[in-house]
Design a protein around this motif. Structure first.
Motif, PDB file in Angstrom:
ATOM      1  N   LEU A   1      20.574  34.409  38.033  1.00 40.78           N
ATOM      2  CA  LEU A   1      21.808  34.118  37.312  1.00 40.78           C
ATOM      3  C   LEU A   1      22.999  34.285  38.228  1.00 40.78           C
ATOM      4  O   LEU A   1      22.993  35.103  39.144  1.00 40.78           O
ATOM      5  CB  LEU A   1      21.966  35.063  36.114  1.00 40.78           C
ATOM      6  N   THR A   2      24.023  33.498  37.976  1.00 41.00           N
ATOM      7  CA  THR A   2      25.299  33.683  38.661  1.00 41.00           C
ATOM      8  C   THR A   2      26.360  33.983  37.618  1.00 41.00           C
ATOM      9  O   THR A   2      26.251  33.558  36.465  1.00 41.00           O
ATOM     10  CB  THR A   2      25.698  32.422  39.451  1.00 41.00           C
ATOM     11  N   ARG A   3      27.386  34.697  38.031  1.00 37.77           N
ATOM     12  CA  ARG A   3      28.444  35.082  37.095  1.00 37.77           C
ATOM     13  C   ARG A   3      29.241  33.881  36.596  1.00 37.77           C
ATOM     14  O   ARG A   3      29.851  33.925  35.535  1.00 37.77           O
ATOM     15  CB  ARG A   3      29.379  36.096  37.757  1.00 37.77           C
ATOM     16  N   GLU A   4      29.246  32.815  37.380  1.00 40.17           N
ATOM     17  CA  GLU A   4      30.065  31.659  37.031  1.00 40.17           C
ATOM     18  C   GLU A   4      29.403  30.760  35.982  1.00 40.17           C
ATOM     19  O   GLU A   4      30.091  30.050  35.250  1.00 40.17           O
ATOM     20  CB  GLU A   4      30.355  30.822  38.290  1.00 40.17           C
ATOM     21  N   GLN A   5      28.076  30.771  35.908  1.00 41.69           N
ATOM     22  CA  GLN A   5      27.396  29.854  35.001  1.00 41.69           C
ATOM     23  C   GLN A   5      27.446  30.342  33.553  1.00 41.69           C
ATOM     24  O   GLN A   5      27.532  31.549  33.271  1.00 41.69           O
ATOM     25  CB  GLN A   5      25.927  29.675  35.419  1.00 41.69           C
ATOM     26  N   SER A   6      27.407  29.395  32.628  1.00 40.38           N
ATOM     27  CA  SER A   6      27.313  29.726  31.215  1.00 40.38           C
ATOM     28  C   SER A   6      25.915  30.280  30.944  1.00 40.38           C
ATOM     29  O   SER A   6      24.919  29.699  31.378  1.00 40.38           O
ATOM     30  CB  SER A   6      27.576  28.477  30.361  1.00 40.38           C
ATOM     31  N   LEU A   7      25.849  31.401  30.255  1.00 39.50           N
ATOM     32  CA  LEU A   7      24.577  32.100  30.053  1.00 39.50           C
ATOM     33  C   LEU A   7      23.743  31.400  28.985  1.00 39.50           C
ATOM     34  O   LEU A   7      24.171  31.283  27.834  1.00 39.50           O
ATOM     35  CB  LEU A   7      24.846  33.552  29.636  1.00 39.50           C
ATOM     36  N   PRO A   8      22.536  30.927  29.317  1.00 40.83           N
ATOM     37  CA  PRO A   8      21.664  30.297  28.310  1.00 40.83           C
ATOM     38  C   PRO A   8      20.973  31.372  27.463  1.00 40.83           C
ATOM     39  O   PRO A   8      20.299  32.247  27.997  1.00 40.83           O
ATOM     40  CB  PRO A   8      20.652  29.535  29.159  1.00 40.83           C
TER      41      PRO A   8
ATOM     42  N   GLY B   1      25.007  41.509  21.173  1.00 37.80           N
ATOM     43  CA  GLY B   1      24.982  40.781  22.429  1.00 37.80           C
ATOM     44  C   GLY B   1      26.176  39.863  22.588  1.00 37.80           C
ATOM     45  O   GLY B   1      26.850  39.853  23.629  1.00 37.80           O
ATOM     46  N   LEU B   2      26.459  39.086  21.540  1.00 37.44           N
ATOM     47  CA  LEU B   2      27.594  38.167  21.604  1.00 37.44           C
ATOM     48  C   LEU B   2      28.917  38.930  21.644  1.00 37.44           C
ATOM     49  O   LEU B   2      29.865  38.506  22.315  1.00 37.44           O
ATOM     50  CB  LEU B   2      27.566  37.214  20.408  1.00 37.44           C
ATOM     51  N   GLU B   3      28.979  40.036  20.951  1.00 36.11           N
ATOM     52  CA  GLU B   3      30.179  40.874  20.983  1.00 36.11           C
ATOM     53  C   GLU B   3      30.437  41.383  22.403  1.00 36.11           C
ATOM     54  O   GLU B   3      31.582  41.357  22.891  1.00 36.11           O
ATOM     55  CB  GLU B   3      30.019  42.053  20.023  1.00 36.11           C
ATOM     56  N   ALA B   4      29.380  41.821  23.089  1.00 41.32           N
ATOM     57  CA  ALA B   4      29.526  42.320  24.455  1.00 41.32           C
ATOM     58  C   ALA B   4      29.941  41.199  25.405  1.00 41.32           C
ATOM     59  O   ALA B   4      30.779  41.400  26.298  1.00 41.32           O
ATOM     60  CB  ALA B   4      28.214  42.957  24.923  1.00 41.32           C
TER      61      ALA B   4
ATOM     62  N   ARG C   1      32.395  36.555  29.273  1.00 39.35           N
ATOM     63  CA  ARG C   1      31.298  35.795  29.878  1.00 39.35           C
ATOM     64  C   ARG C   1      30.972  34.584  28.993  1.00 39.35           C
ATOM     65  O   ARG C   1      30.717  34.725  27.780  1.00 39.35           O
ATOM     66  CB  ARG C   1      30.062  36.681  30.035  1.00 39.35           C
ATOM     67  N   ALA C   2      30.964  33.399  29.601  1.00 40.26           N
ATOM     68  CA  ALA C   2      30.624  32.183  28.856  1.00 40.26           C
ATOM     69  C   ALA C   2      29.135  32.160  28.524  1.00 40.26           C
ATOM     70  O   ALA C   2      28.306  32.654  29.294  1.00 40.26           O
ATOM     71  CB  ALA C   2      31.001  30.957  29.680  1.00 40.26           C
ATOM     72  N   TRP C   3      28.780  31.577  27.374  1.00 42.91           N
ATOM     73  CA  TRP C   3      27.387  31.491  26.962  1.00 42.91           C
ATOM     74  C   TRP C   3      27.170  30.257  26.108  1.00 42.91           C
ATOM     75  O   TRP C   3      28.121  29.691  25.569  1.00 42.91           O
ATOM     76  CB  TRP C   3      26.965  32.737  26.185  1.00 42.91           C
ATOM     77  N   HIS C   4      25.931  29.848  25.972  1.00 40.26           N
ATOM     78  CA  HIS C   4      25.578  28.779  25.047  1.00 40.26           C
ATOM     79  C   HIS C   4      24.151  29.010  24.565  1.00 40.26           C
ATOM     80  O   HIS C   4      23.313  29.561  25.286  1.00 40.26           O
ATOM     81  CB  HIS C   4      25.703  27.403  25.711  1.00 40.26           C
TER      82      HIS C   4
ATOM     83  N   LEU D   1      25.899  40.771  33.584  1.00 37.45           N
ATOM     84  CA  LEU D   1      25.788  40.974  32.146  1.00 37.45           C
ATOM     85  C   LEU D   1      26.337  42.340  31.757  1.00 37.45           C
ATOM     86  O   LEU D   1      26.108  43.336  32.446  1.00 37.45           O
ATOM     87  CB  LEU D   1      24.326  40.866  31.701  1.00 37.45           C
ATOM     88  N   PRO D   2      27.065  42.424  30.639  1.00 37.68           N
ATOM     89  CA  PRO D   2      27.688  43.682  30.222  1.00 37.68           C
ATOM     90  C   PRO D   2      26.680  44.661  29.643  1.00 37.68           C
ATOM     91  O   PRO D   2      25.576  44.284  29.240  1.00 37.68           O
ATOM     92  CB  PRO D   2      28.692  43.240  29.153  1.00 37.68           C
TER      93      PRO D   2
END
Length: 294
Positions: free
Chosen positions: A180-187, A201-204, A210-213, A255-256
């Motif tokens: 994983l890289t910090r720049e990518q959106s987290l799958p 998880g989403l709250e953190a 951190r972007a996610w999808h 990841l937090p």
């Protein structure tokens, strides 16, 4: 008076006390116990006089326990369980009624495989129905009166009055070779919206910016674990569910930190009186076994 000058406690008064705390009000407890409010009030008054301390605090919203009342509650439940078990063994009349028990799917194998068979062996006349769902859904079903008791986590819909059982250990989980890289959106592989781990998880992630999808959503813990192990997505799992095909992720992966939850036992307020002894017997078993195991 009994030997040593101690006063014997009225078992029926103890039953009323436990019911009042569970139902949250004298009126609801009176209906459950098939007594008048004044009769229950007198029982509690005699119990408080016998023990020399206040047990309940009444308000417009109902009743709450004092510190002494909270101590008595656990002891009273265990005393009544032992009493009812003794009577059942001597008279040959065991517990009966229906118990509808709700548990999160993550913990079903341990509870169903280890505890419920023992309970049914001890109480063969009890009709037990166990269901699995997210903690949020279990809370909703309990409040609707669909369930007798539940084990649920205190997120995302905390319910007052729960009996603590253990603290959870959620971790970020990914495939063994995931990068994983910090720049990518987290799958992410996620459970539905009522899942405690989805919520925390989403709250953190949102707090950390951190972007996610979501790439995979399922009600099945096994399906989510397969998505993680195959490298399709990252998810939040209980630490003990990490398999050799996975690894724990954390701050080095961008990841937090994750906060834990508390697993709690909750009794329903709409349990038929004839089923309550069986419901309380299962609850006592869960408290003894799960509270010890953590």
């Amino acid at each position: 008076m009994i030997e040593g000058g101690l006063r014997a406690l009225d078992l029926e008064a103890l039953r009323s006390f436990v019911t009042i705390v569970r139902m949250g009000s004298l009126a609801a407890a009176a209906q459950q116990r098939h007594r008048t409010v004044s009769a229950l009030s007198m029982q509690i008054k005699r119990l408080e006089t016998s023990l020399g301390t206040q047990l309940l605090v009444r308000s417009a919203r109902g009743v709450t326990t004092t510190a002494a009342g909270e101590t008595l509650l656990g002891e009273a439940r265990e005393l009544l369980r032992q009493h009812d078990g003794l009577v059942a063994r001597i008279t040959g009349r065991g517990l009966s009624g229906q118990v509808r028990f709700g548990i999160p799917e993550d913990y079903a194998p341990q509870i169903v495989g280890r505890l419920l068979p023992d309970f049914m062996a001890q109480h063969p006349d009890v009709i037990l129905e166990a269901v699995t769902a997210t903690s949020g859904e279990l809370v909703r079903r309990l409040e609707r009166g669909d369930l007798s008791l539940i084990v649920a986590l205190d997120r995302p819909h905390p319910l007052a009055g729960g009996i603590p059982l253990w603290r959870t250990q959620p971790v970020w989980a990914g495939a063994r070779d995931i990068t994983l890289t910090r720049e990518q959106s987290l799958p992410l592989a996620l459970h539905p919206v009522n899942c405690p781990y989805r919520h925390l998880g989403l709250e953190a992630l949102e707090t950390a910016g951190r972007a996610w999808h979501a790439v995979f959503t399922s009600t099945s813990i096994h399906a989510v674990e397969t998505a993680v192990a195959s490298g399709l997505a990252v998810s939040i799992l209980e630490r003990e569910r990490i398999t050799p095909a996975m690894r724990t992720l954390g701050e080095p992966d961008g990841l937090p930190m994750l906060q834990g939850c508390e697993a709690q036992l909750h009794y329903g307020r709409h349990v038929p009186a004839q089923s309550w002894p069986a419901v309380e017997a299962l609850g006592s078993l869960l408290i003894r076994q799960l509270g010890q195991s953590g």
